[in-house]
Design a protein around this motif. Structure first.
Motif, PDB file in Angstrom:
ATOM      1  N   GLU A  13       0.853  -1.190   0.000  1.00 51.88           N
ATOM      2  CA  GLU A  13       0.000   0.000   0.000  1.00 51.88           C
ATOM      3  C   GLU A  13       0.898   1.253   0.000  1.00 51.88           C
ATOM      4  O   GLU A  13       0.612   2.228  -0.689  1.00 51.88           O
ATOM      5  CB  GLU A  13      -0.863  -0.026   1.259  1.00 51.88           C
ATOM      6  CG  GLU A  13      -1.956   0.992   1.303  1.00 51.88           C
ATOM      7  CD  GLU A  13      -2.793   0.792   2.564  1.00 51.88           C
ATOM      8  OE1 GLU A  13      -3.865   0.183   2.448  1.00 51.88           O
ATOM      9  OE2 GLU A  13      -2.348   1.205   3.658  1.00 51.88           O
ATOM     10  N   LEU A  43      -3.687  -3.936  -2.840  1.00 50.33           N
ATOM     11  CA  LEU A  43      -2.662  -3.281  -2.018  1.00 50.33           C
ATOM     12  C   LEU A  43      -2.784  -3.740  -0.573  1.00 50.33           C
ATOM     13  O   LEU A  43      -3.889  -3.906  -0.057  1.00 50.33           O
ATOM     14  CB  LEU A  43      -2.811  -1.759  -2.110  1.00 50.33           C
ATOM     15  CG  LEU A  43      -2.665  -1.191  -3.521  1.00 50.33           C
ATOM     16  CD1 LEU A  43      -2.909   0.314  -3.510  1.00 50.33           C
ATOM     17  CD2 LEU A  43      -1.303  -1.518  -4.124  1.00 50.33           C
ATOM     18  N   SER A  45      -1.305  -3.258   3.479  1.00 53.38           N
ATOM     19  CA  SER A  45      -0.561  -2.419   4.429  1.00 53.38           C
ATOM     20  C   SER A  45       0.475  -3.267   5.162  1.00 53.38           C
ATOM     21  O   SER A  45       0.390  -4.493   5.182  1.00 53.38           O
ATOM     22  CB  SER A  45      -1.526  -1.804   5.444  1.00 53.38           C
ATOM     23  OG  SER A  45      -2.023  -2.818   6.300  1.00 53.38           O
TER      24      SER A  45
END
Lengths: 221, 221
Positions: A13, A43, A45
């Protein structure tokens, strides 16, 4: 008529390199662009990468992963190889040339990348240590040994073994990690080799796509 | 009737490990034994490894190499993969299971081995440096991160993905490099996994063959 679903890859991300194309999803994007296979990106994190849902795809909690129907893969080398096996364009047809191209994939990942990873890890995790300034040149010299050997082997050829292959894709991707260090400039044949890789339209499309994650702009507009 | 020539591999004339089976020719020997392919060995001295004749086979001046008729390969990962592709027994028939086994080969070589190599390089080349004692635990903890993740993934399974594959062969070979450090014992599931690998008859034959280079005794007598 059913259209096969595009494979889904994962990417940072927020990539630690800020969109310089050095994260390992770039290798997979580049391979997919070389063979003309569209793909989707999920994406992830830093937090989510270490959660069970992502670990089910990637036991080491990293990116990229690759999902295609029932198949889930991780490791950029394995994913690029899978793409190269399923599509024309990244591995030669001749059996011996194919085996040599695969050899260069492994050489990029197991002989050239480890000392480069050591440099990155050193810069990232040992910068505040008392030994940092003394140890840095030791690590850099180990990389120079490999670069000198690779440069001697490449000589004046465009690519490592005949036509561009998945072996070159992986080697260029690994060498690109050195670009900011300036070390590549000490080996003009290798910096020209890397520049040839970066000049490929498929590389540029992949680069723009990963950069768009940061700029928020669509790569085509 | 012409009999195909046995492939020729190279190995250290005097392996730095003194016959503990940690040099990379062991992986190739093991793969050849698993598939029942006989082979010949050419021993190379440290000096000869860096000479042009050997560099023509291995641009980085290392072992093992693999010669089979017109084909010459280097990189243990590429050689084991070549053997696994040409013979039954090291890669599953099912396409998805095959791709996952290849993933584990790359994971062994590009995710698990680099921090282990860093430990070996540190012990070999930085022992006399002022930072050695302080840095060693930092390097070891990086390995522990990977071992913990691998152990969690393996759980109570015998092998990484169903039946024993080239992925297990490579992972066990990589983990064996930690045996002397005692770190493997901190992860009982992994030490049992490595012990399962070492218990395979093909492993034992390969081990005996590389040890015979040191003892001067034929592995069978």
């Amino acid at each position: 008529m059913s259209v096969p679903m595009a494979p889904i890859i994962t990417a940072f991300e927020r990539s630690p390199d800020g969109g310089k194309g050095l994260a390992r999803d770039m290798r997979v994007r580049w391979a997919l662009e070389e063979v003309g296979q569209s793909y989707e990106v999920r994406l992830v994190s830093f937090g989510a990468m270490k959660e069970p849902a992502h670990r089910a795809l990637h036991p080491f909690g990293q990116i990229p992963t690759y999902e295609e129907g029932d198949l889930a893969l991780f490791e950029s080398g394995a994913i690029v190889f899978h793409i190269a096996e399923r599509h024309a364009g990244l591995l030669p047809d001749d059996a011996n040339a194919r085996a040599r191209a695969i050899t260069w994939m492994f050489a990029a990942l197991n002989t050239v990348e480890p000392p480069i990873l050591d440099l990155q890890t050193t810069k990232l995790l040992e910068r505040d240590k008392s030994w940092y300034e003394q140890r840095l040149p030791v690590v850099e010299d180990r990389i120079r040994d490999r670069l000198g050997e690779l440069s001697d082997y490449l000589g004046d050829a465009d690519w490592l073994d005949g036509a561009f292959s998945a072996g070159d894709l992986m080697m260029v991707a690994v060498l690109l990690r050195l670009k900011a260090s300036g070390m590549l400039d000490e080996y003009p044949k290798l910096s020209a080799y890397v520049a040839r890789g970066e000049a490929r339209p498929a590389y540029k499309r992949a680069f723009d796509a990963q950069l768009a994650v940061f700029t928020g702009k669509s790569p085509t507009g």
